[in-house]
Design an enzyme around this catalytic site. Structure first.
Site, mmCIF file in Angstrom:
data_model
loop_
_atom_site.group_PDB
_atom_site.id
_atom_site.type_symbol
_atom_site.label_atom_id
_atom_site.label_comp_id
_atom_site.label_asym_id
_atom_site.label_seq_id
_atom_site.Cartn_x
_atom_site.Cartn_y
_atom_site.Cartn_z
ATOM 1 N N ASP A 66 -25.975 23.205 -34.138
ATOM 2 C CA ASP A 66 -27.278 22.815 -33.899
ATOM 3 C C ASP A 66 -28.092 24.116 -33.351
ATOM 4 O O ASP A 66 -28.952 23.719 -32.667
ATOM 5 C CB ASP A 66 -27.441 21.700 -32.693
ATOM 6 N N GLY B 235 -25.742 19.116 -40.050
ATOM 7 C CA GLY B 235 -26.905 18.445 -40.130
ATOM 8 C C GLY B 235 -27.986 19.970 -40.093
ATOM 9 O O GLY B 235 -28.187 20.250 -39.169
ATOM 10 N N LYS C 197 -29.709 26.796 -37.979
ATOM 11 C CA LYS C 197 -29.198 27.956 -38.941
ATOM 12 C C LYS C 197 -30.146 27.490 -40.126
ATOM 13 O O LYS C 197 -30.327 28.253 -40.900
ATOM 14 C CB LYS C 197 -27.774 27.563 -38.975
ATOM 15 N N GLN D 58 -21.847 24.129 -38.165
ATOM 16 C CA GLN D 58 -21.188 24.116 -36.782
ATOM 17 C C GLN D 58 -21.848 25.351 -36.126
ATOM 18 O O GLN D 58 -22.425 26.182 -36.597
ATOM 19 C CB GLN D 58 -20.026 23.584 -36.752
HETATM 20 P P1 IMP Z 1 -15.857 16.466 -36.497
HETATM 21 O O1 IMP Z 1 -16.259 18.010 -37.087
HETATM 22 O O2 IMP Z 1 -16.971 15.378 -36.998
HETATM 23 O O3 IMP Z 1 -14.505 16.169 -36.503
HETATM 24 O O4 IMP Z 1 -16.280 16.717 -34.926
HETATM 25 C C1 IMP Z 1 -15.735 17.499 -33.846
HETATM 26 C C2 IMP Z 1 -16.650 17.914 -32.714
HETATM 27 O O5 IMP Z 1 -17.477 18.970 -33.588
HETATM 28 C C3 IMP Z 1 -17.459 16.933 -32.175
HETATM 29 O O6 IMP Z 1 -17.527 17.436 -30.873
HETATM 30 C C4 IMP Z 1 -18.806 16.988 -33.048
HETATM 31 O O7 IMP Z 1 -19.989 16.554 -32.191
HETATM 32 C C5 IMP Z 1 -18.847 18.446 -33.219
HETATM 33 N N1 IMP Z 1 -19.664 18.768 -34.440
HETATM 34 C C6 IMP Z 1 -19.445 18.568 -35.644
HETATM 35 N N2 IMP Z 1 -20.233 18.875 -36.612
HETATM 36 C C7 IMP Z 1 -21.198 19.462 -35.774
HETATM 37 C C8 IMP Z 1 -22.480 20.051 -36.134
HETATM 38 O O8 IMP Z 1 -22.912 20.087 -37.521
HETATM 39 N N3 IMP Z 1 -23.083 20.401 -34.903
HETATM 40 C C9 IMP Z 1 -22.850 20.230 -33.714
HETATM 41 N N4 IMP Z 1 -21.471 19.724 -33.520
HETATM 42 C C10 IMP Z 1 -20.812 19.301 -34.482
#
Ligand code: IMP
Length: 388
Positions: free
Chosen positions: A16, A43, A19, A210
């Site tokens: 977040d 996102g 990017k 991420q």
């Molecule tokens: P997952 O990728 O959905 O398995 O989530 C694993 C961890 O990464 C969690 O703490 C999510 O909140 C975090 N996370 C996954 N995608 C994003 C992102 O695009 N932005 C911020 N945090 C993320």
């Protein structure tokens, strides 16, 4: 003869970092944008003519008229989300969306079963605060060597067994329909495509999703995502060799945020954190969850710069801290405790305010490199280049 290289853009915190806006800003220089990891857990928000566009799977180059967008082999793709995203872009007036997307035949496909598994795990004491998009279970299947390879499912070479388990049963028809629509897109060996395009002199940027501190190897395990978010992920997620990587743009916010569970040394569990959340609109672009907010964290920033080999540093959301009387920067971990350096706040006209310049200079001295760009608002033109 020197080789044409691929540049990379990565987030240096917990995701977040903004990017999407930065890739969009840099895009005018690139012919191709390629995603190398993750899936619809991302996102990326972009504002074009004051219109907000949130991308989850498709690279941010899609909003530029001519840019080609590659979904690389390191990704895990949800067909339903992809088809919805294409429709959203077409409805928003973006031109030639389908013809500007190329999907790796080696990317993995998310099945409704993966989302169910994600939800099950999150309801147990192994929760990490997942986005529930099925990311972890899809990567688990990839490494168990039972995953669904896009090239095989989209060509009809493999079929998936039917399930009577709910909610899989009720979403399977829309999944099959999305697979059918997806098979009409361009699916190919994107590693050959990208290397050939580099040979032809095309300019390519790899877009990370991420952030580095969520990397499966280098993040705060187990509170991480399931892919390599760092620049090293580009080589294995796109099939581009290390000696073909050029610049590495590293993006960080003037403060820190984190969604989901896991350590956050500089977190502010008070009204200052709430003020940052409100001013920075710090709510998840994918899940809508409120983001945890805190001060800038120098030790973690230095670590991310090192792991990613950052060549160009970009600070974003500097405007969010404007108007605060005083603020702090977390520095030098000692016995597990951070030392906080007080800084004077700055006014809205940040570039004319010495206090803002001091803030930037302090970061530069700490991390040992210049901040090349500062972004101070969501729009394309709200960014300033400080150093080349
Ligand atoms: P997952 O990728 O959905 O398995 O989530 C694993 C961890 O990464 C969690 O703490 C999510 O909140 C975090 N996370 C996954 N995608 C994003 C992102 O695009 N932005 C911020 N945090 C993320």
């Amino acid at each position: 003869m020197s080789q044409n290289k691929m540049d990379v853009l990565v987030g240096l915190q917990w995701g977040d970092e903004g990017k999407g806006k930065i890739v969009d800003f840099l895009c005018s220089d690139y012919d191709i944008v390629a995603r190398y990891q993750g899936g619809a857990n991302a996102g990326h928000t972009i504002y074009v003519d004051n219109k907000k566009i949130v991308l989850h799977l498709i690279p941010s180059g899609i909003v530029r008229e001519k840019t080609i967008n590659v979904l690389g082999s390191g990704m895990v793709i949800d067909p339903i989300a992809l088809i919805e995203e294409i429709k959203m872009l077409e409805d928003a007036g973006v031109k030639n969306v389908k013809s500007r997307i190329i999907i790796s035949d080696k990317a993995h496909i998310i099945h409704p079963y993966h989302k169910l598994e994600d939800a099950k795990r999150e309801s147990e004491n192994t929760a990490v605060g997942s986005t529930l998009k099925g990311i972890g279970p899809a990567y688990t299947d990839k490494y168990k060597r039972v995953g669904i390879l896009s090239g095989k499912i989209l060509s009809g070479e493999i079929k998936i067994e039917e399930s009577n388990e709910e909610p899989i049963k009720s979403s399977i028809e829309s999944w099959k329909d999305a697979i059918k629509q997806m098979s009409n897109l361009r699916i190919e060996n994107t590693e050959v495509f990208l290397n050939n395009e580099l040979d032809k002199g095309k300019k390519i940027i790899a877009e990370g999703a991420q952030g580095a501190l969520l990397d499966i190897s280098f993040g705060s395990y187990p509170y991480v995502t399931s892919s390599h978010t760092t620049s090293g992920g580009v080589c294995v997620g796109l099939g581009v060799a290390p000696n073909r990587i050029g610049k590495v743009f590293g993006v960080f916010k003037a403060y820190c945020t984190r969604v989901g569970l896991g350590p956050f040394p500089t977190e502010l569990n008070n009204e200052v954190g709430e003020e940052i959340r409100r001013k920075g609109k710090e709510y998840g672009a994918t899940t809508g969850r409120p983001r945890r907010c805190g001060w800038l964290d120098i030790p973690n920033l230095k670590y991310s710069i090192m792991i990613n080999g950052v060549t160009d540093l970009i600070m974003v959301k500097a405007d969010v801290l404007s108007g605060m009387e005083s603020l702090y920067i977390g520095k030098d971990e000692k016995d597990g405790k951070y030392n906080y350096v007080p800084m004077n706040g700055w006014k809205n006209t940040l570039f004319e305010d010495d206090n803002f310049i001091k803030y930037v200079n302090f970061i530069e001295a700490e991390v040992g490199r210049k901040v090349n760009y500062v972004s101070f608002g969501p729009n394309r033109d709200e960014i300033v280049k400080l150093y080349i």
